[in-house]
Each structure stands twice: as structure tokens, then as C-alpha cells.
Design an enzyme around this catalytic site. Structure first.
Site, short mmCIF file in Angstrom:
data_model
loop_
_atom_site.label_atom_id
_atom_site.label_comp_id
_atom_site.label_asym_id
_atom_site.label_seq_id
_atom_site.Cartn_x
_atom_site.Cartn_y
_atom_site.Cartn_z
N LYS A 1 -13.41 -17.07 8.42
CA LYS A 1 -12.68 -16.10 8.44
C LYS A 1 -10.96 -16.61 8.38
O LYS A 1 -10.84 -17.88 8.96
CB LYS A 1 -12.57 -15.21 9.85
CG LYS A 1 -12.00 -13.81 9.77
CD LYS A 1 -13.15 -13.12 8.83
CE LYS A 1 -12.39 -11.59 8.63
NZ LYS A 1 -13.32 -10.52 8.07
N ASP B 1 -9.96 -8.18 3.68
CA ASP B 1 -9.91 -7.66 5.02
C ASP B 1 -9.11 -6.77 5.53
O ASP B 1 -8.37 -6.51 4.56
CB ASP B 1 -10.23 -8.86 6.22
CG ASP B 1 -10.78 -8.18 7.55
OD1 ASP B 1 -12.08 -7.93 7.52
OD2 ASP B 1 -10.12 -8.00 8.28
P1 NDP Z 1 -7.82 -1.76 5.57
O1 NDP Z 1 -6.62 -2.69 5.62
O2 NDP Z 1 -8.17 -1.32 3.95
O3 NDP Z 1 -7.69 -0.59 6.38
C1 NDP Z 1 -7.88 -0.64 7.75
C2 NDP Z 1 -7.48 0.73 8.38
O4 NDP Z 1 -7.85 0.79 9.68
C3 NDP Z 1 -6.34 1.43 7.83
O5 NDP Z 1 -6.64 2.71 7.97
C4 NDP Z 1 -5.33 1.20 9.33
O6 NDP Z 1 -4.45 1.96 9.57
C5 NDP Z 1 -6.36 1.02 10.37
N1 NDP Z 1 -6.13 0.31 11.40
C6 NDP Z 1 -5.91 -0.89 11.29
N2 NDP Z 1 -5.44 -1.74 12.62
C7 NDP Z 1 -5.56 -0.50 13.51
C8 NDP Z 1 -5.22 -0.30 14.67
N3 NDP Z 1 -4.81 -1.33 15.22
N4 NDP Z 1 -5.05 1.00 15.25
C9 NDP Z 1 -5.50 2.11 14.55
N5 NDP Z 1 -5.81 1.96 13.10
C10 NDP Z 1 -5.95 0.84 12.69
O7 NDP Z 1 -9.13 -2.57 6.06
P2 NDP Z 1 -10.58 -2.80 5.88
O8 NDP Z 1 -10.98 -0.92 5.63
O9 NDP Z 1 -11.10 -3.47 4.93
O10 NDP Z 1 -11.08 -3.33 7.20
C11 NDP Z 1 -11.48 -2.08 8.03
C12 NDP Z 1 -12.45 -2.84 9.15
O11 NDP Z 1 -13.61 -3.07 8.52
C13 NDP Z 1 -11.88 -4.22 9.74
O12 NDP Z 1 -12.55 -4.26 11.23
C14 NDP Z 1 -12.77 -5.09 8.83
O13 NDP Z 1 -12.75 -6.40 9.62
C15 NDP Z 1 -13.87 -4.50 8.80
N6 NDP Z 1 -14.83 -4.95 7.49
C16 NDP Z 1 -14.21 -4.76 6.39
C17 NDP Z 1 -14.90 -5.33 5.02
C18 NDP Z 1 -14.25 -5.25 3.76
O14 NDP Z 1 -15.08 -5.30 2.90
N7 NDP Z 1 -13.15 -4.87 3.66
C19 NDP Z 1 -16.09 -5.90 5.20
C20 NDP Z 1 -16.75 -5.88 6.48
C21 NDP Z 1 -15.99 -5.49 7.55
P3 NDP Z 1 -2.89 1.64 9.15
O15 NDP Z 1 -2.94 1.49 7.61
O16 NDP Z 1 -2.01 2.37 9.47
O17 NDP Z 1 -2.61 0.23 9.73
#
Ligand code: NDP
Length: 450
Positions: free
Chosen positions: A125, A165
Site C-alpha cells: 500500500k 484508493d
Molecule cells: P474515493 O476517494 O473515491 O471515495 C471515498 C469516499 O469516502 C468519499 O465519498 C469520501 O468523502 C468518503 N470519505 C473518505 N474519508 C472519509 C472520512 N474520514 N469521513 C467520512 N467520509 C469519508 O475512495 P474509494 O471509493 O476508492 O475508497 C473507499 C474505501 O474503499 C476505502 O476504504 C478504500 O480503501 C476501499 N477500497 C477501495 C478500492 C478501490 O478499488 N477504489 C478497493 C478496495 C477497497 P469526501 O470526498 O468528502 O472525502
């Protein structure tokens, strides 16, 4: 004291300040107990001591110029955790909360997740404490170029293959890949999640969210149940949440919430995915914009939430899909979900539930799909992108989606069978952790000590 307790106690003293890392390690070690009791081979080979330390932890400085011409400095990292079963693989996260402990938790979990996919990929990571929010496109580009100027020497198509991510999507991967190509004068599959014109795979964007729904379907199947007609709550509004909502609609379920760091949307008519994509993928706006475009939906800002809980989990639902970030669902949230009749939790995000919350779900014996298993579709499809890059070809959406579907079905089966083997029927945390661990640990033993 058991072998795993001795190892955990030692780590908790050395890394007392890395709470997320310790949480991830504790969750795995507790569920490995039945395996460790059944054989002393892992203790004899000091596998727990070896698997909990990254093989390499790279930290570098990222200097870049903002639009005013001022110099900015961020921290960059790559944690190459374990390469026993394949080249390092795992995403890059750009978020102000990124530090060594957060990336070690993510890298550690990635080892077992990647193993569970059945594909030959090790765990890693990386990322930066850079905050993409409010930055111009040019600032994002300059940051990505400087980040890659440091990272390129540590990665390669058969060495380490990063992906996206939180905060790293198609735009960032494009800039990172452009910089890698320019610096090294090579065109190889060194990053996944690339644009379709330059080596990306169809269905990679959708894969994590779709895969989580496929996993939920498999859990329900064991009780002759299905997602059709189920009311679902989803947290997050990024890549994983959007495609989780899309697939839920496709299978006849109704996702009614999404959230971001500022607030949540409750749309009783079902989340409008086209609007959500417009707001988050095109305009990169806050969810208040969704409310503007869909006036019948309700917007609740985080200031209105009860402190210490997540309002998404107070909405009555049949199934919950945490798809935002780590520790976004605590014990109180878990109890509220159960009291409201929720029968399934499938984790799209990494470690979204606290250990207390997980125990609530396990004790209640509801369907609980832990992140390592339920969101492994993203990395699995990244590996399918690597396969296409290596053979210089590209597959149809249907072919990739069908492979993803098979992989998620197999992961569920493997976790469920392993849980049964250790007399913990239905406990997919235990099943996924043991199944993921065994393959890596046995490989480490076979590869020798060096
Ligand atoms: P994105 O950046 O596309 O989206 C993240 C989302 O979560 C946004 O809506 C963001 O809101 C919200 N968010 C992030 N941090 C916080 C926080 N501290 N409190 C509240 N809301 C929060 O990321 P992904 O969708 O790619 O990833 C989301 C999760 O999935 C993570 O845990 C990641 O590790 C996991 N994941 C992702 C993969 C992928 O292929 N992308 C694969 C496997 C797991 P805002 O925009 O306002 O910050």
C-alpha cells in the site's frame, strides 16, 4: 500466553502510536487462534513475527509547486509488505490522514485479501498526506509527477504494481502513469486503474463496488435468500460507493443513502446513480449538489449527526454497505443497525467496522462480509488488468465482469469452507483470515529464511 498474544504484545509496545495497524493485526491474530492451535509449524518458523513486519517501507519527500508558484512539501510512502506469492500489489491513497500506521494497516490487510483472490499477487500500500480537495487540475498533475519521480525506482510490472484508493482515481492514475512512462521510457503495466485508451481494463472502475454486491449475494444464497427487494444503506460517495449502488439497482435492491465527509443523502426513491456520478465524478462537488438536483432527497450535514455515530447507520435497512473509510461504523452503530432489523453487512471499504462492531455482528450471527473478502474484487480485477497488459490485449466488459463474478463466488466459498473446517460455521472473518494467511505462510516456509 498463546503464541499470537506474545507476538501482539510485542508489537503493541513497539508500535503503540500506530493504532490502525495494531487493530488490523489484532483482528487477524485472534481469528488465527484455531489454526495456530492445530499445528506448531507457523510458530516454529516464526511466521507471525515475519508476516507482521513489512519487507520494505519506503518514505520520501514530495516537493511541488502550487498555482501561486509557492513550494509545497508532502510525505510520500510505499509499504511493500509481503511478496511471498507474487509481486507487491495495492493502492495509493492521497488523504491528509495518511501516515505510516494507516498504510501499514492497509498493506497488512492487502496481503490476505490478495491471497484470497486466488491470484499471484503480494501485498502493499502507499500514498501521501497530500489533500487533493480544492486543488486545481494542474496542481494535481504536478503533485503526481513529483510523487512518481520518487516512486518509479521502487516499482515495476513484475516488482510492485500500485493502483488507486481514496483520493486516487482515473485522473491521478493517468498523471502518475504518464510520469512513469516519461521517466523510464517504458510502456508496461506498472499501474492499474489506467484509462481505457492506454492499457486500462474494462470493468476495473466498477469492480470493487460490483464485487461487494456479488459477495453479499453469495452470503444470502446460503440461506436461500436474495438481494432483490432489499432496502440497502451505503456510506461513502466515491468509486466504491457509486458502483455498489449501481449494482444494487441492477439486482433489484434499493440503495437509499450515500455520504461524504460533510454529510449524507437519504433518498427514499433510491439513489439516482446518474446524478451521483454527475456530482462526484464530473463536478467533484459535495452531496449538497445531489440535493439541488434531486430536491425530494434529504440532506443531513455531519454537524447534525449525533456525536460519535454515523447517521447512515441509523437509517432502517435490510442490508448495510460501508464504502467510505476505516472505523466509520462503531459498536453503537452496529447495535442500531441490528435493532432496526439489518440482516447483512458487506464491507466495500477497508476496516470500516471497529472490532467491537464486528463482534456485535458475529454474536448476532447476521451475514457479515469482512472487507478482505467482500472488497477483494477491486484488486482481483487489477490483476486481470495486469494479465491483459502482459499479453498486450484487452478483454470485453462481459469477460472481465464474469471473471470478477467467479472470483467473488470462489472467495466466499473458500472463506465459508475454511470457517466450517475450524468449526466456526458462518464466521467469515475467521474463514477469510485463515484461508488468506495459510497460503502466504506456507509459501514463506517453502521459500526459506533469507
Ligand atoms: P474515493 O476517494 O473515491 O471515495 C471515498 C469516499 O469516502 C468519499 O465519498 C469520501 O468523502 C468518503 N470519505 C473518505 N474519508 C472519509 C472520512 N474520514 N469521513 C467520512 N467520509 C469519508 O475512495 P474509494 O471509493 O476508492 O475508497 C473507499 C474505501 O474503499 C476505502 O476504504 C478504500 O480503501 C476501499 N477500497 C477501495 C478500492 C478501490 O478499488 N477504489 C478497493 C478496495 C477497497 P469526501 O470526498 O468528502 O472525502
Amino acid at each position: 500466553m498463546s503464541y499470537s498474544q506474545v507476538v501482539y504484545d510485542r508489537l503493541s509496545k513497539i508500535y503503540a502510536h500506530q493504532s490502525e495497524y495494531l487493530q488490523a493485526v489484532l483482528e487477524v491474530l485472534v481469528s488465527l487462534e484455531p489454526l495456530l492451535k492445530s499445528t506448531n509449524i507457523y510458530e516454529k518458523n516464526k511466521i507471525l513475527e515475519r508476516i507482521t513486519e513489512p519487507e520494505r517501507l519506503i518514505q520520501f519527500k514530495v516537493e511541488w509547486l502550487d498555482d501561486k508558484g509557492e513550494i509545497q512539501v508532502n510525505k510520500g510512502y510505499r509499504v511493500q509488505f509481503n511478496s511471498a506469492i507474487g509481486p507487491y500489489k495495492g493502492g495509493l491513497r492521497f488523504h491528509p490522514s495518511v501516515n505510516e500506521g494507516v498504510l501499514k494497516f492497509l498493506g497488512f490487510e492487502q496481503i490476505f485479501k490478495n491471497s484470497l483472490t486466488g491470484l499471484p499477487i503480494g501485498g502493499a500500500k502507499g500514498g501521501s498526506d497530500f489533500d487533493p480537495k480544492g486543488k486545481s487540475d494542474n496542481e494535481i498533475m504536478r503533485f503526481c509527477q513529483s510523487f512518481m519521480l520518487n516512486l518509479y525506482r521502487h516499482i515495476g510490472a513484475t516488482v510492485d504494481v500500485p493502483a488507486g484508493d481514496i483520493g486516487v482515481g482515473g485522473r491521478e492514475i493517468g498523471y502518475l502513469y504518464g510520469a512513469y512512462k516519461k521517466i523510464t521510457n517504458t510502456y508496461e503495466g506498472v499501474l492499474t486503474g489506467k484509462g481505457l485508451n492506454f492499457g486500462g481494463s474494462l470493468a476495473r472502475t466498477e469492480a470493487t463496488g460490483y464485487g461487494t454486491v456479488y459477495f453479499a449475494r453469495e452470503m444470502l444464497k446460503t440461506k436461500n435468500d436474495a438481494l432483490e427487494g432489499k432496502i440497502c444503506t451505503v456510506s461513502g460517495a466515491g468509486n466504491v460507493a457509486i458502483y455498489c449502488c449501481e449494482k444494487l439497482h441492477q439486482v433489484g435492491a434499493k440503495p437509499i443513502t450515500v455520504s461524504d465527509s460533510r454529510g449524507m443523502i437519504l433518498d427514499e426513491n433510491g439513489i439516482n446513480v446518474d446524478v451521483l456520478k454527475q456530482v462526484k465524478e464530473v463536478e467533484r462537488a459535495s452531496l449538497t449538489r445531489y440535493k439541488e438536483l434531486v430536491p425530494s432527497a434529504k440532506y443531513i450535514s455531519v454537524d447534525e449527526y449525533k456525536k460519535g455515530t454515523n447517521a447512515v447507520w441509523s437509517v432502517k435497512c435490510d442490508a448495510a454497505f460501508p464504502c467510505a473509510t476505516q472505523n466509520e461504523l462503531n459498536k453503537e452503530d452496529a447495535i442500531t443497525l441490528l435493532n432496526n432489523g439489518c440482516k447483512l453487512v458487506a464491507e466495500g471499504a477497508n476496516m470500516p467496522s471497529s472490532i467491537d462492531a464486528i463482534n456485535v455482528f458475529l454474536d448476532a450471527k447476521i451475514h457479515y462480509g469482512p472487507a478482505k473478502a467482500a472488497n477483494a474484487g477491486g484488486v482481483a480485477t487489477s490483476e486481470l488488468e495486469m494479465q491483459q497488459n502482459a499479453s498486450m490485449c484487452s478483454w470485453s466488459f462481459e469477460k472481465v465482469d464474469s471473471k470478477l463474478n467467479d472470483i467473488m463466488t470462489h472467495i466466499h466459498e473458500n472463506a465459508a469452507m475454511t470457517a466450517k473446517e475450524f468449526k466456526a460455521d458462518g464466521n467469515l472473518v475467521l474463514g477469510a483470515n485463515i484461508a488468506g494467511f495459510r497460503k502466504v505462510a506456507d509459501s514463506m516456509i517453502a521459500l526459506g529464511v533469507m
